[in-house]
Every structure is written in structure tokens, then in C-alpha cells.
Enzyme design. Structure first.
Site, short mmCIF file in Angstrom:
data_model
loop_
_atom_site.label_atom_id
_atom_site.label_comp_id
_atom_site.label_asym_id
_atom_site.label_seq_id
_atom_site.Cartn_x
_atom_site.Cartn_y
_atom_site.Cartn_z
N LYS A 76 -3.33 10.31 -6.81
CA LYS A 76 -3.96 9.04 -6.43
C LYS A 76 -2.81 8.12 -6.04
O LYS A 76 -2.20 7.47 -6.87
CB LYS A 76 -4.74 8.47 -7.63
CG LYS A 76 -5.88 7.53 -7.29
CD LYS A 76 -5.50 6.33 -6.44
CE LYS A 76 -4.84 5.21 -7.19
NZ LYS A 76 -4.27 4.17 -6.31
N CYS A 122 12.49 0.40 -9.16
CA CYS A 122 12.45 0.26 -10.61
C CYS A 122 13.84 0.44 -11.21
O CYS A 122 14.04 0.18 -12.38
CB CYS A 122 11.48 1.26 -11.22
SG CYS A 122 12.05 2.94 -11.03
N GLU A 175 9.69 -9.07 -14.66
CA GLU A 175 10.22 -8.31 -13.51
C GLU A 175 9.84 -9.07 -12.24
O GLU A 175 8.67 -9.43 -12.06
CB GLU A 175 9.57 -6.92 -13.51
CG GLU A 175 9.98 -6.06 -12.34
CD GLU A 175 9.25 -4.71 -12.32
OE1 GLU A 175 8.02 -4.69 -12.48
OE2 GLU A 175 9.91 -3.68 -12.12
P1 NAD Z 1 0.93 -1.13 -9.74
O1 NAD Z 1 0.93 -1.07 -11.22
O2 NAD Z 1 0.32 -2.30 -9.07
O3 NAD Z 1 0.19 0.15 -9.12
C1 NAD Z 1 0.47 1.46 -9.59
C2 NAD Z 1 -0.79 2.31 -9.44
O4 NAD Z 1 -1.82 1.77 -10.28
C3 NAD Z 1 -1.35 2.34 -8.03
O5 NAD Z 1 -1.74 3.64 -7.71
C4 NAD Z 1 -2.52 1.38 -8.09
O6 NAD Z 1 -3.55 1.72 -7.21
C5 NAD Z 1 -3.00 1.53 -9.53
N1 NAD Z 1 -3.63 0.29 -10.03
C6 NAD Z 1 -3.39 -0.97 -9.60
N2 NAD Z 1 -4.15 -1.85 -10.30
C7 NAD Z 1 -4.87 -1.12 -11.19
C8 NAD Z 1 -5.82 -1.47 -12.20
N3 NAD Z 1 -6.16 -2.72 -12.44
N4 NAD Z 1 -6.35 -0.47 -12.93
C9 NAD Z 1 -6.00 0.81 -12.72
N5 NAD Z 1 -5.11 1.18 -11.77
C10 NAD Z 1 -4.54 0.23 -11.02
O7 NAD Z 1 2.46 -0.94 -9.29
P2 NAD Z 1 3.08 -1.10 -7.84
O8 NAD Z 1 3.12 -2.54 -7.49
O9 NAD Z 1 2.47 -0.14 -6.91
O10 NAD Z 1 4.57 -0.58 -8.11
C11 NAD Z 1 5.60 -1.39 -8.59
C12 NAD Z 1 5.77 -1.27 -10.08
O11 NAD Z 1 6.04 0.09 -10.42
C13 NAD Z 1 6.94 -2.06 -10.60
O12 NAD Z 1 6.57 -2.65 -11.82
C14 NAD Z 1 8.02 -1.01 -10.82
O13 NAD Z 1 8.99 -1.34 -11.77
C15 NAD Z 1 7.19 0.14 -11.27
N6 NAD Z 1 7.89 1.40 -11.11
C16 NAD Z 1 8.33 2.02 -12.23
C17 NAD Z 1 9.03 3.20 -12.14
C18 NAD Z 1 9.50 3.90 -13.36
O14 NAD Z 1 9.76 5.09 -13.29
N7 NAD Z 1 9.60 3.24 -14.49
C19 NAD Z 1 9.27 3.75 -10.87
C20 NAD Z 1 8.79 3.08 -9.73
C21 NAD Z 1 8.10 1.90 -9.87
#
Ligand code: NAD
Length: 501
Positions: A174, A282, A384
Site C-alpha cells: 500500500k 528520515c 520533526e
Molecule cells: P505518513 O505517516 O503521512 O504516511 C505513511 C503511510 O501511512 C502512507 O501510506 C499513508 O497513506 C498512510 N496513512 C496516512 N494517514 C493515515 C491514517 N490516518 N491512517 C492510516 N494510514 C495513514 O508519512 P509520510 O508523510 O508519507 O512520510 C514521511 C514520514 O515518514 C516522516 O515522519 C519520516 O520521518 C517517516 N519515515 C520514517 C522512516 C524510518 O525508517 N523511520 C523512513 C522514511 C520515512
């Protein structure tokens, strides 16, 4: 003309049927370039049915045959590198070389997973008791799912599915709704490589699709990467439903700079790791911590002109240091954090908010911002930001510097710059963070090690890829066997737990 994207279920592209869609932007132009379908629970269930039907046969193939499909996939990804990188840059906004790096870091996990025959070899004890041998084997879980963020649309799906399918699972991806095209192209390449239909699916969507994954009884494990609040939600819901869950969250990575560090290298690294990919990593460096007043002043003096001269440009411009942010809403969020930092009393040395690019006025661009005198009492330090913003938080001594990342809510990555081996060793041992760089700004472990942070940067206790990935996507079964041996005496019933005499 706005393209309509698909799902990939049962080995083919299928149109969305829920009637719900999301906009996919071209962040350089600030225009909608595609519509992505948002799956309903029924559409997700269809993908699970196809995955379940395919998984047993896939798992029954010997591991070398599964590895051969991955070898063929690796060659195809390399052949399509330019197309993948271009698609990625046009949806995400990162530069072309950075997009190639995104694909390559994922491909390194696929290369690791090509070693699956070796990785799945179990353990065996001959003669564990009289005539008794004992062995353990790793078996796939069945149907598993991965939910991925926007910032690495190639690498993070490959972190997950490379290992998951090598282990004999069927995998449902997804992707982020902001840049879903690359996983769809990877699905085509997996099919071309010989992966049977149903073993890999892409179900696009939002919270509805995520909740359907978390609730579906036939999905045995969920791997998540994204922001911490959602990571925690996925972890709590998924584990309550009896699934195995690893959920990686947000980050605030510090770089500690001791007075004996090579300052030229430090400045180069802070600029690259702080502003590369517009800070949407990240493992970006978000906070620089110089130790001592003189070093702090010198660091700011050297950083200022470098931040002012960053080349912010369209993602396909070969000279760009970084491109636009992913969406207008995310750009606004970063701007709001800069305003918050100013209000909280941090000193703004370079302000990127006024940046505009002629001919791209609607693009989601933001210049580099540099803050000095940031402290733990500020919300803009605790949160962040995920944008091209570097915060300098000065420390008086080593212990104060060590405390900053250790006490922060996030614990993904950290770096220390020094020529003092004792200090570096002490820091690496005591800091409360999962991945540590010593004179290395972005200490992302290679594919054959495992990736994962501490505290609110990761929920669950098994890391991504490497040996931990194999553990996550398999369950262990241990067999104790005794064969009637010639002349061996029967012992009769025993009512006592067997022990080694
Ligand atoms: P996000 O949390 O907005 O989205 C991640 C996933 O969750 C997406 O597939 C999205 O569709 C889904 N999602 C969004 N809202 C949701 C909800 N309310 N309920 C259920 N699912 C939902 O993150 P993003 O903006 O796409 O990515 C950036 C974030 O990811 C940053 O916080 C970054 O630090 C983090 N990140 C962490 C790592 C790690 O390994 N720790 C790696 C890359 C990115």
C-alpha cells in the site's frame, strides 16, 4: 490530461472501483498530473484472495528458484533505471541522481534477498538425546502487507517485499498516495521477471485501505514506515488483531560536533545531509550540535554562505542540489514550523521562505533555512519538520551534547564528528539512538545489516531488512525427532517432564 492510475491485483493492472481518488502532483509545476484510486475494503480483500491463492505454490518452490526471479528482477530494474528515476523525480520532486540512489538502495536489499537459500538454512543438532535429533526451520507467514511513506517510494517498498517474497510470502504493497507510480512499475518488472500472479500486489489508497489491511484476518504481518502517530496507530491496531507488526516512525537526527572535528568535512556533510532531498529524509540531519562557544560561532559563520548559495531547482535540472517539496500542504507545514521557531526565540540566520523560482511560481519550492540558538524548550525543536531547515542547538560540553539526542522523543539516527576515538566510542555506546554515524552523516545501515530506530522512531522490536527482515517475514518451527533404532529399549510412559540426564 490527468492520468488515472490503477491497482495491481492478481498479476494485472485493475481500475479502482470505489469511486474515491486522490490527486498526485507534479511538485515542480504545482499541478495535478494523475489521479490515484483509493481502494475500498472489498478491493483490498480481492488482493488478499489473489495473494492467498498464489502463496502456497510460491512457498513450495525451492528457495533457489525464488532467488532466480529476484535476480531477473534486479537486472530489469537496472535496465529501467532511467525510467524509474524519472517517474520518481516527477512525483516526489527529488533530483534525478537522488532518485537513482533511492532505487539503488532498495535494489541492494533485493541483492541481499537473492541469498535466500543461504539465509533460510535452519539449525540442526545431531544426538540431542539418545537417538534424538533436533532441527529448526524458518517458514513463511503467508500473506503479508507493507504500508510505505512518500519519501522513498522505491527503496522502502523494496526493503520490505525483497525479503518478504524471497522468504516465500505473498506481499501486498500500500504505497503512499502522494507518489504511487514507482511501485506500480516495480510490479510490472516483477511480473516480467517471472513472479507468479498474486505474489505481489499494489493496493493504492488512504486510511480506508490501511484499516482494511489491519483488520483482514488473512494478513499475518504488517510492515509500516511513516510518521510516528500513524506508526503507533498501525502497531496498536495490528498487534491487537494478532498480527506481527514492525512500524517505523519519524525522526529528528542530531549531528554532534566536537572541537577537534574536521570542520570542512562537517560543513560539507551538514549541507548535504541537512538539505539533500529538501530535508525529506528520515535520516536527514535536522539539528547540528557544536560543542563550545567558539566552535558554534565558527560553524554558523561557515554554514551561512553555503545555505544562501544552495541551488534549489526543478527536479530534472542536473545542477539542482534539491528540488521542490512533495505537496503544497507539506510546504506550508514547513513554513509554519519556521514561523514557530522564530516566535519561540530561535535566531534565524538564513530564511528560505522568500524563495521563488522564475517560471515555476506554482511549484512547491522552499529555500534553505538555518536557525541558531535552538533549544529543547522549543516545540520546533521537539517536532520533526521534514524540510530544508537546519537547527543549530549549541552545547557547552560533551555531556550536554550527548543528552540532546538521548532525551529527544525520536531516536532514529545520530552522528558524531571528532578525531578522538575514545570520545566517539563512549558516545556510540551511551547515546539512546538506534543508528549511529561516526564522522558519517547519514548512517543508513547497508542491506545485509538491519535498519531501525529507537523510542518513537520505531514500534515493534524487529528491524527492517538484513537478518532481522528474514526473522520478521518467517516463523520458526522446531522439530524433535526419534527414529526407532535397532535394539533400542522402550522406556514406557513417563509422567515427568523430560530433562537431559
Ligand atoms: P505518513 O505517516 O503521512 O504516511 C505513511 C503511510 O501511512 C502512507 O501510506 C499513508 O497513506 C498512510 N496513512 C496516512 N494517514 C493515515 C491514517 N490516518 N491512517 C492510516 N494510514 C495513514 O508519512 P509520510 O508523510 O508519507 O512520510 C514521511 C514520514 O515518514 C516522516 O515522519 C519520516 O520521518 C517517516 N519515515 C520514517 C522512516 C524510518 O525508517 N523511520 C523512513 C522514511 C520515512
Amino acid at each position: 490530461m490527468v492520468r488515472e492510475l490503477t491497482h495491481f491485483i492478481g498479476g494485472r493492472h485493475v481500475a479502482g472501483t470505489s469511486g474515491r481518488f486522490g490527486d498526485v502532483f507534479n511538485p515542480t509545476l504545482g499541478e495535478v498530473q494523475a489521479r490515484v484510486p483509493f481502494a475500498s475494503a472489498e478491493e483490498l480483500a480481492r488482493a488478499v484472495t489473489a495473494a492467498k491463492a498464489a502463496q502456497a505454490d510460491w512457498a513450495a518452490q525451492n528457495p533457489q528458484k525464488r532467488a532466480r526471479v529476484l535476480f531477473a528482477f534486479k537486472a530489469l530494474v537496472e535496465r529501467h533505471m532511467d525510467e524509474l528515476a524519472r517517474r520518481l523525480s516527477l512525483e516526489h520532486g527529488k533530483t534525478l541522481p537522488d532518485s537513482k540512489g533511492d532505487v539503488m538502495r532498495g535494489l541492494e536489499v533485493v541483492e541481499f534477498a537473492c541469498g535466500i537459500p543461504h539465509l533460510l538454512k535452519g539449525e540442526f543438532t545431531e544426538g540431542a538425546g539418545p537417538g534424538i535429533d533436533m532441527f529448526s526451520m524458518r517458514q513463511p507467514l503467508g500473506v503479508v502487507a507493507g504500508i510505505t511513506p512518500f519519501n522513498f517510494p522505491a527503496m522502502i517498498p523494496m526493503w520490505m517485499f525483497g525479503v518478504a517474497i524471497a522468504c516465500g510470502n505473498a506481499f501486498i504493497c500500500k504505497p503512499s498516495e502522494k507518489d504511487p507510480s514507482v511501485p506500480l512499475l516495480l510490479a510490472d518488472l516483477l511480473s516480467e521477471a517471472g513472479l507468479p500472479p498474486g505474489v505481489f500486489s499494489v493496493v493504492n489508497g488512504d486510511k480506508v485501505a490501511v484499516d482494511a489491511i489491519l483488520q483482514h484476518p488473512d494478513i499475518k504481518a504488517v510492515s509500516f514506515v511513516g510518521s510516528s502517530a500513524i506508526a503507533h496507530y498501525v502497531y496498536a491496531q495490528g498487534t491487537a488483531a494478532g498480527k506481527r507488526v514492525q512500524a517505523m516512525g519519524g525522526a529528528k537526527n542530531h549531528a554532534i560536533i566536537l572541537p577537534d572535528a574536521d570542520l570542512d568535512q562537517v560543513v560539507d556533510d551538514l549541507i548535504g545531509a541537512g538539505y539533500g532531498s529538501a530535508g525529506e529524509r528520515c535520516m536527514a540531519i535536522a539539528v547540528a550540535v557544536p560543542v563550545g562557544e567558539a566552535l558554534g560561532n565558527e560553524l554558523i559563520r561557515r554554514l551561512k554562505p553555503r545555505v544562501e548559495s544552495l541551488k534549489v531547482a526543478p527536479s530534472l535540472d542536473p545542477d539542482a542540489n534539491y528540488g521542490p517539496l512533495v505537496t503544497r500542504a507539506h510546504r506550508q507545514k514547513v513554513i509554519d514550523y519556521i514561523a514557530m521557531g522564530e516566535k519561540e526565540g530561535a535566531e534565524i540566520i538564513v530564511d528560505g521562505r522568500g524563495f521563488a523560482l522564475q517560471g515555476y511560481e506554482n511549484g512547491f519550492f522552499l529555500g534553505g533555512t538555518l536557525f541558531d540558538k535552538v533549544g529543547p524548550g522549543m516545540q520546533s525543536y521537539q517536532d520533526e519538520i521534514f524540510g530544508p531547515v537546519l537547527q543549530v542547538a549549541r552545547a557547552a560540553n560533551f555531556e550536554e551534547a550527548l543528552a540532546l539526542p538521548s532525551q529527544h522523543q525520536y531516536g532514529n539516527g545520530v552522528a558524531i564528528y571528532t578525531r578522538d576515538g575514545d570520545a566517539a566510542r563512549d558516545f556510540a555506546s551511551r547515546v539512546q539512538v538506534g543508528m549511529v554515524g561516526i564522522n558519517v552523516p547519514i548512517p543508513v545501515p547497508l542491506a545485509y545489516h538491519s535498519f531501525g530506530g529507537w523510542k518513537r522512531s520505531a514500534f515493534g522490536d524487529v528491524n527492517q531488512h538484513g537478518p532481522e527482515g528474514v526473522r520478521f517475514y518467517t516463523k520458526i518451527k522446531t522439530v524433535t525427532q526419534r527414529w526407532p533404532s535397532k535394539g533400542g529399549a522402550r522406556e514406557g510412559s513417563s509422567f515427568v517432564i523430560p530433562t537431559m540426564k
